[in-house]
Design an enzyme around this catalytic site. Sequence first.
Site, mmCIF file in Angstrom:
data_model
loop_
_atom_site.group_PDB
_atom_site.id
_atom_site.type_symbol
_atom_site.label_atom_id
_atom_site.label_comp_id
_atom_site.label_asym_id
_atom_site.label_seq_id
_atom_site.Cartn_x
_atom_site.Cartn_y
_atom_site.Cartn_z
ATOM 1 N N HIS A 1 -3.255 7.163 3.040
ATOM 2 C CA HIS A 1 -3.667 5.770 2.301
ATOM 3 C C HIS A 1 -4.967 5.350 2.798
ATOM 4 O O HIS A 1 -5.625 5.738 3.925
ATOM 5 C CB HIS A 1 -2.591 4.764 2.672
ATOM 6 C CG HIS A 1 -3.341 3.483 2.485
ATOM 7 N ND1 HIS A 1 -3.559 3.241 1.191
ATOM 8 C CD2 HIS A 1 -3.281 2.410 3.157
ATOM 9 C CE1 HIS A 1 -3.875 1.864 1.123
ATOM 10 N NE2 HIS A 1 -3.501 1.173 2.022
ATOM 11 N N CYS B 1 0.937 -1.101 0.028
ATOM 12 C CA CYS B 1 0.021 0.108 0.134
ATOM 13 C C CYS B 1 0.882 1.259 0.035
ATOM 14 O O CYS B 1 0.346 2.123 -0.058
ATOM 15 C CB CYS B 1 -0.937 0.100 1.174
ATOM 16 S SG CYS B 1 -2.033 -1.523 0.894
ATOM 17 N N ASN C 1 -9.964 -0.347 0.025
ATOM 18 C CA ASN C 1 -8.508 -0.187 -0.112
ATOM 19 C C ASN C 1 -8.026 -0.450 -1.218
ATOM 20 O O ASN C 1 -7.947 -1.893 -1.505
ATOM 21 C CB ASN C 1 -8.057 -0.802 1.285
ATOM 22 C CG ASN C 1 -6.534 -0.854 1.234
ATOM 23 O OD1 ASN C 1 -5.671 -0.374 0.623
ATOM 24 N ND2 ASN C 1 -5.865 -1.231 2.393
HETATM 25 N N1 COA Z 1 -18.064 -8.938 9.285
HETATM 26 C C1 COA Z 1 -18.708 -9.450 10.697
HETATM 27 N N2 COA Z 1 -17.652 -9.752 11.337
HETATM 28 C C2 COA Z 1 -16.418 -9.695 11.341
HETATM 29 C C3 COA Z 1 -15.889 -9.300 9.984
HETATM 30 C C4 COA Z 1 -16.663 -9.024 9.062
HETATM 31 N N3 COA Z 1 -16.419 -8.638 7.637
HETATM 32 N N4 COA Z 1 -14.645 -9.644 10.147
HETATM 33 C C5 COA Z 1 -14.275 -9.943 11.237
HETATM 34 N N5 COA Z 1 -15.366 -10.133 11.991
HETATM 35 C C6 COA Z 1 -15.593 -10.448 13.436
HETATM 36 C C7 COA Z 1 -14.047 -11.119 14.078
HETATM 37 O O1 COA Z 1 -14.327 -12.343 13.730
HETATM 38 C C8 COA Z 1 -14.428 -10.744 15.332
HETATM 39 O O2 COA Z 1 -15.286 -11.615 16.010
HETATM 40 P P1 COA Z 1 -15.180 -12.436 17.467
HETATM 41 O O3 COA Z 1 -15.163 -11.124 18.354
HETATM 42 O O4 COA Z 1 -16.353 -13.090 17.694
HETATM 43 O O5 COA Z 1 -13.927 -13.220 17.362
HETATM 44 C C9 COA Z 1 -15.192 -9.581 15.561
HETATM 45 O O6 COA Z 1 -15.535 -9.084 14.247
HETATM 46 C C10 COA Z 1 -14.240 -8.007 15.880
HETATM 47 O O7 COA Z 1 -12.888 -8.429 15.211
HETATM 48 P P2 COA Z 1 -11.833 -7.491 15.364
HETATM 49 O O8 COA Z 1 -10.590 -7.857 14.531
HETATM 50 O O9 COA Z 1 -11.352 -7.214 16.739
HETATM 51 O O10 COA Z 1 -12.601 -6.102 14.855
HETATM 52 P P3 COA Z 1 -11.753 -4.763 14.627
HETATM 53 O O11 COA Z 1 -12.589 -3.706 15.085
HETATM 54 O O12 COA Z 1 -10.324 -4.611 15.002
HETATM 55 O O13 COA Z 1 -11.833 -4.304 13.001
HETATM 56 C C11 COA Z 1 -10.563 -4.441 11.137
HETATM 57 C C12 COA Z 1 -11.146 -5.338 12.330
HETATM 58 C C13 COA Z 1 -9.821 -5.545 10.101
HETATM 59 C C14 COA Z 1 -11.647 -3.745 10.456
HETATM 60 C C15 COA Z 1 -9.561 -3.621 11.606
HETATM 61 O O14 COA Z 1 -8.555 -4.198 12.595
HETATM 62 C C16 COA Z 1 -8.594 -2.897 10.949
HETATM 63 O O15 COA Z 1 -9.166 -2.111 9.882
HETATM 64 N N6 COA Z 1 -7.233 -3.086 10.778
HETATM 65 C C17 COA Z 1 -6.249 -2.528 9.752
HETATM 66 C C18 COA Z 1 -6.257 -3.426 8.650
HETATM 67 C C19 COA Z 1 -5.842 -2.658 7.465
HETATM 68 O O16 COA Z 1 -6.043 -1.534 7.173
HETATM 69 N N7 COA Z 1 -4.959 -3.288 6.543
HETATM 70 C C20 COA Z 1 -4.408 -2.918 5.492
HETATM 71 C C21 COA Z 1 -3.300 -1.989 5.689
HETATM 72 S S1 COA Z 1 -2.668 -1.215 4.399
#
Ligand code: COA
Length: 324
Positions: A251, A113, A281
């Site tokens: 980004h 990215c 993204n």
């Molecule tokens: N729909 C519904 N539930 C989902 C899901 C989806 N698409 N994806 C994950 N979950 C669930 C998980 O399984 C978890 O369930 P559990 O509590 O029963 O285990 C719950 O949602 C919470 O997951 P968590 O990972 O704690 O959520 P979060 O608030 O951290 O959000 C992201 C997850 C991925 C959105 C967030 O961590 C994020 O954006 N991280 C950065 C990722 C990124 O930008 N990467 C690219 C960088 S260039």
Amino acid sequence: MLRSRVLGTGSYVPEKVLTNAELESMVETSDDWISSRTGIRERRVAVEESTSDMAARAAKAALKESGVSPKDIDLIVVGTVTPEMAFPSTACAVQSQLGIRAGAAAFDVSAACSGFLYALDIADKYLKAGGVKKALVIGVDRFSQLLDWKDRSTCVLFGDGAGAVVLSAEKGAKGVLSCHIHADGKHWEMLYAKSGLQPSPFDKREAEPAAIRMNGNETFKIAVRTMGQAIKEVLDDTGIKPEDIALLIPHQANLRIINAIRERLDLPEDRVFTNLDKFGNTSAGSIPLALDEAAKQGRVKDGDIVLFVAFGGGLTWASAAIKW
Ligand code: COA
């Protein structure tokens, strides 16, 4: 002193829109979960167009706007991690598709990215050194091919798209003021995808599918920290104060990450550009796609200070400041 001035911007996104509602029928997710956790409402998915097709279309638009002939381009740098070919590079494919002169230098940069800002940094250094007069810098990714469409934690986050700028080495105060690129390879497992190369008959390693794997929570925290550092670096280097920033183009990974950065800088919402609600993204495509949209909307004006910051797999991170 020579500076790399932006003469034109362009972008390309596939026509096919994939909404959060449509994803609800593919994996166990909801529009509410995706939009509240990420800010993404829909994304584009390539159907016919390859990575190099998208790159060439964005670059063609940037060339048209700049008034620069393909015959005058000396350097093409493409940030991408989803080339359709192992070789030749996407940059060579763009050169061929657009009729850019034989003899120009053309290569790809792999920084996920952060790919566009890495490409910008490299092109900027060639332009400032004087050997290159006009450069085409492109960020493009087709992540739809790299996703595990059964993994709800990643497949909802990404989209396909491309953006490009035409740079020219010119004297004066306008252009790239400062550019910084960084990596820390020891955190590679936070966010990665295997290449998809076939195992040889002699291979002893277990084959792993070419799909994105990510530790979302850790990636989130490191993204906020490193992008904060990268912005500070560009401000310290140039003497620009947060209040001087006309527009921050970060980004486009997650609205909560962007808001955390905006709050640290104490910037009002209208000085931070976002379009991830429409495109998700798009990896290396994200910043130049946002820049092109911001420029077309008149959000970037003559003399404005525009800041860019990115973060991605590697881990990599980067920042830049441009006087428009
Ligand atoms: N729909 C519904 N539930 C989902 C899901 C989806 N698409 N994806 C994950 N979950 C669930 C998980 O399984 C978890 O369930 P559990 O509590 O029963 O285990 C719950 O949602 C919470 O997951 P968590 O990972 O704690 O959520 P979060 O608030 O951290 O959000 C992201 C997850 C991925 C959105 C967030 O961590 C994020 O954006 N991280 C950065 C990722 C990124 O930008 N990467 C690219 C960088 S260039």
